[in-house]
Design a protein around this motif. Sequence first.
Motif, PDB file in Angstrom:
ATOM      1  N   GLY A 178       0.579  -1.231   0.241  1.00 35.51           N
ATOM      2  CA  GLY A 178      -0.201   0.318  -0.010  1.00 35.51           C
ATOM      3  C   GLY A 178       0.867   1.258  -0.363  1.00 35.51           C
ATOM      4  N   HIS A 179       2.033   1.436   0.986  1.00 34.42           N
ATOM      5  CA  HIS A 179       2.716   2.558   0.774  1.00 34.42           C
ATOM      6  C   HIS A 179       3.185   2.844  -0.951  1.00 34.42           C
ATOM      7  N   VAL A 180       4.061   1.548  -0.856  1.00 28.77           N
ATOM      8  CA  VAL A 180       4.295   1.550  -2.156  1.00 28.77           C
ATOM      9  C   VAL A 180       3.942   2.105  -3.430  1.00 28.77           C
ATOM     10  N   GLU A 181       2.564   1.916  -3.186  1.00 28.81           N
ATOM     11  CA  GLU A 181       2.016   1.246  -4.089  1.00 28.81           C
ATOM     12  C   GLU A 181       1.522   3.802  -4.613  1.00 28.81           C
ATOM     13  N   ARG A 182       1.191   4.463  -3.201  1.00 23.60           N
ATOM     14  CA  ARG A 182       1.213   5.944  -3.024  1.00 23.60           C
ATOM     15  C   ARG A 182       1.828   5.983  -3.441  1.00 23.60           C
TER      16      ARG A 182
END
Length: 166
Positions: free
Chosen positions: A31-35
């Motif tokens: 999730g953090h990578v995609e954001r």
Amino acid sequence: MAEIKDPENTILLELESGTVTIELLPDIAPGHVERMKELAREGAYDDVVFHRVIDGFMAQTGDVKHGRSGGDTRRAGTGGSEKPDLKAEFSGIPHDRGTIGAARSASPDSANSQFFINFSDNHFLNRQYTVYGRVIGGMDHVDTITRGEPPANPDKIVSMKVAADA
């Protein structure tokens, strides 16, 4: 120049002093990578200041709402993006020198756009802040970021891109 193994999961963070290459960890914190990739592709991080830089600890940036260079950055550090906050993705990856951590408020699920780069091993943060990347090249440029809370003349992100798009 750092060897880029996965351009889709590599960030090129351009500082005034040079390029910092960040390997993202999608298997650890998807999730953090995609954001970060989404905001980088939108240009949201471009021209955002490092608003909290503590010697021997870390350099924090990424307030895409209040952190634009040349604007009123007094509120930098109090905002994020218009996107919803992220659920914590804590892992066993330690907060070592050069790791990227998600900045947040007291709530574990409040990370949004802000992140920090560790200047040293900060293991007291382990399993309390999401680690989702690591510097694989250009840490010497990170080490030169102007210190302060906030710095009187803060350094900024010149541009931030996903390597696959560069």
